[in-house]
Design a protein around this motif. Sequence first.
Motif, PDB file in Angstrom:
ATOM      1  N   LEU A  67       0.845  -1.197   0.000  1.00  0.00           N
ATOM      2  CA  LEU A  67       0.000   0.000   0.000  1.00  0.00           C
ATOM      3  C   LEU A  67       0.876   1.241   0.000  1.00  0.00           C
ATOM      4  CD1 LEU A  67      -2.654   1.571   0.308  1.00  0.00           C
ATOM      5  CD2 LEU A  67      -2.605   1.049   2.755  1.00  0.00           C
ATOM      6  N   HIS A  73       0.788   5.177  -0.053  1.00  0.00           N
ATOM      7  CA  HIS A  73      -0.186   6.209   0.302  1.00  0.00           C
ATOM      8  C   HIS A  73       0.461   7.584   0.282  1.00  0.00           C
ATOM      9  CE1 HIS A  73      -2.661   8.170   3.744  1.00  0.00           C
ATOM     10  NE2 HIS A  73      -3.267   8.383   2.595  1.00  0.00           N
ATOM     11  N   LEU A  91      -7.182   1.933   6.101  1.00  0.00           N
ATOM     12  CA  LEU A  91      -6.924   1.277   4.821  1.00  0.00           C
ATOM     13  C   LEU A  91      -6.326  -0.111   5.022  1.00  0.00           C
ATOM     14  CD1 LEU A  91      -5.548   4.133   2.535  1.00  0.00           C
ATOM     15  CD2 LEU A  91      -7.800   3.064   2.477  1.00  0.00           C
ATOM     16  N   ILE A 145      -8.093  -3.565   3.763  1.00  0.00           N
ATOM     17  CA  ILE A 145      -7.421  -4.448   2.804  1.00  0.00           C
ATOM     18  C   ILE A 145      -7.250  -5.845   3.398  1.00  0.00           C
ATOM     19  CG2 ILE A 145      -5.231  -4.859   1.606  1.00  0.00           C
ATOM     20  CD1 ILE A 145      -5.047  -1.790   1.226  1.00  0.00           C
ATOM     21  N   CYS A 170      -1.081  -7.088   3.687  1.00  0.00           N
ATOM     22  CA  CYS A 170      -0.849  -5.676   3.377  1.00  0.00           C
ATOM     23  C   CYS A 170       0.321  -5.119   4.181  1.00  0.00           C
ATOM     24  CB  CYS A 170      -2.110  -4.856   3.674  1.00  0.00           C
ATOM     25  SG  CYS A 170      -1.945  -3.104   3.280  1.00  0.00           S
ATOM     26  N   TYR A 172       2.270  -1.312   4.604  1.00  0.00           N
ATOM     27  CA  TYR A 172       1.993   0.108   4.327  1.00  0.00           C
ATOM     28  C   TYR A 172       3.271   0.919   4.211  1.00  0.00           C
ATOM     29  CZ  TYR A 172       0.513   4.949   5.185  1.00  0.00           C
ATOM     30  OH  TYR A 172       0.316   6.304   5.086  1.00  0.00           O
ATOM     31  N   VAL A 221      -0.915  -1.105  -4.412  1.00  0.00           N
ATOM     32  CA  VAL A 221      -2.107  -0.278  -4.218  1.00  0.00           C
ATOM     33  C   VAL A 221      -1.649   1.164  -4.057  1.00  0.00           C
ATOM     34  CG1 VAL A 221      -4.123   0.173  -2.783  1.00  0.00           C
ATOM     35  CG2 VAL A 221      -3.294  -2.189  -3.074  1.00  0.00           C
TER      36      VAL A 221
END
Length: 310
Positions: free
Chosen positions: A6, A8, A22, A26, A33, A35, A55
């Motif tokens: 992910l 972001h 998030l 997910i 996931c 991040y 993502v």
Amino acid sequence: MKQAILLHNPGAGDEDHVKSDLVKEIEHGGFGCVYFSVKKDDSWKEQLDQADFAVVAGGDGTIRRVVKELVQRNALAKKIPIAILPMGTANNLSKTLCIDSQLEQRVHIENWKKSKKQRFDLGVIKNADTTDFFMESAGYGLFPNLMQQMDSVDKSKAKTAKDELKLALQVLQELTLHAEANHYALKADGKTYEGKCLLLEVMNIQSIGPNLVLSPEASTADGLFNVVYVDESQRQAFAAYLQKLIDGDHDAVFAYQSFEAKELLIDCESVHMHLDDELILPLKNPLSLEVRENVLEFLTTQEQDANSNR
């Protein structure tokens, strides 16, 4: 279980809250996931090979930043598709890919399991000194002027993304009335186009800027650019069209001049140029542009509809 990375682009003060939500959504959707904030550092680049898909939670600029890394990677590196959680102001790329920014993030995540890989071509632009790429569009005239103006315009009264898009249309309309036209010469498929234009855009997607649809027929996987231009003689008509959009007339249309091309040469005297959302100094003329097919893959649940943004 498929693993997502992910990436972001957090707004001021929202990182911890959005990160937690998030990641939880997910993982609840049945994916692993990890991040990363793309604002903090570049450590995410070293983890791409560990993921099944990336993502991108952000706007068009964040997507370009991730794509730039994917494009520059070694040819032997793992090719991973991109899923978009649209969080930008315009989200033009998402619109072309039929990814609805109004849907809840949970719905986007649920859709990933039934999504298809949408092929995506890139534009390559080069001259004797420089080589670069674009995902959305490259162009001269009004849009690079608009980008420059929007950096200094007062946005304090624009409380929502819709307000900001309307403000950008208003600035664009004012620029249209007073901007200097630039001489251009194009060569494509054995034909030559020449004149003085207010706007010249080589489009890879359907809309740019404040969701202005320049090429509703554009596809990201057809191996072709849609070259769109507005001649000086169309100044008043284009300004009137923009005013209709500002006034909320979504049925308004404008007769853009356009043609398709896989390769082209451009010579333009404009002092402004852009690649996607980046304002740059014009590259030394003439410029060579070509389509590189099937460079990227995006996860989508709908086929692109050339009439969806008309």
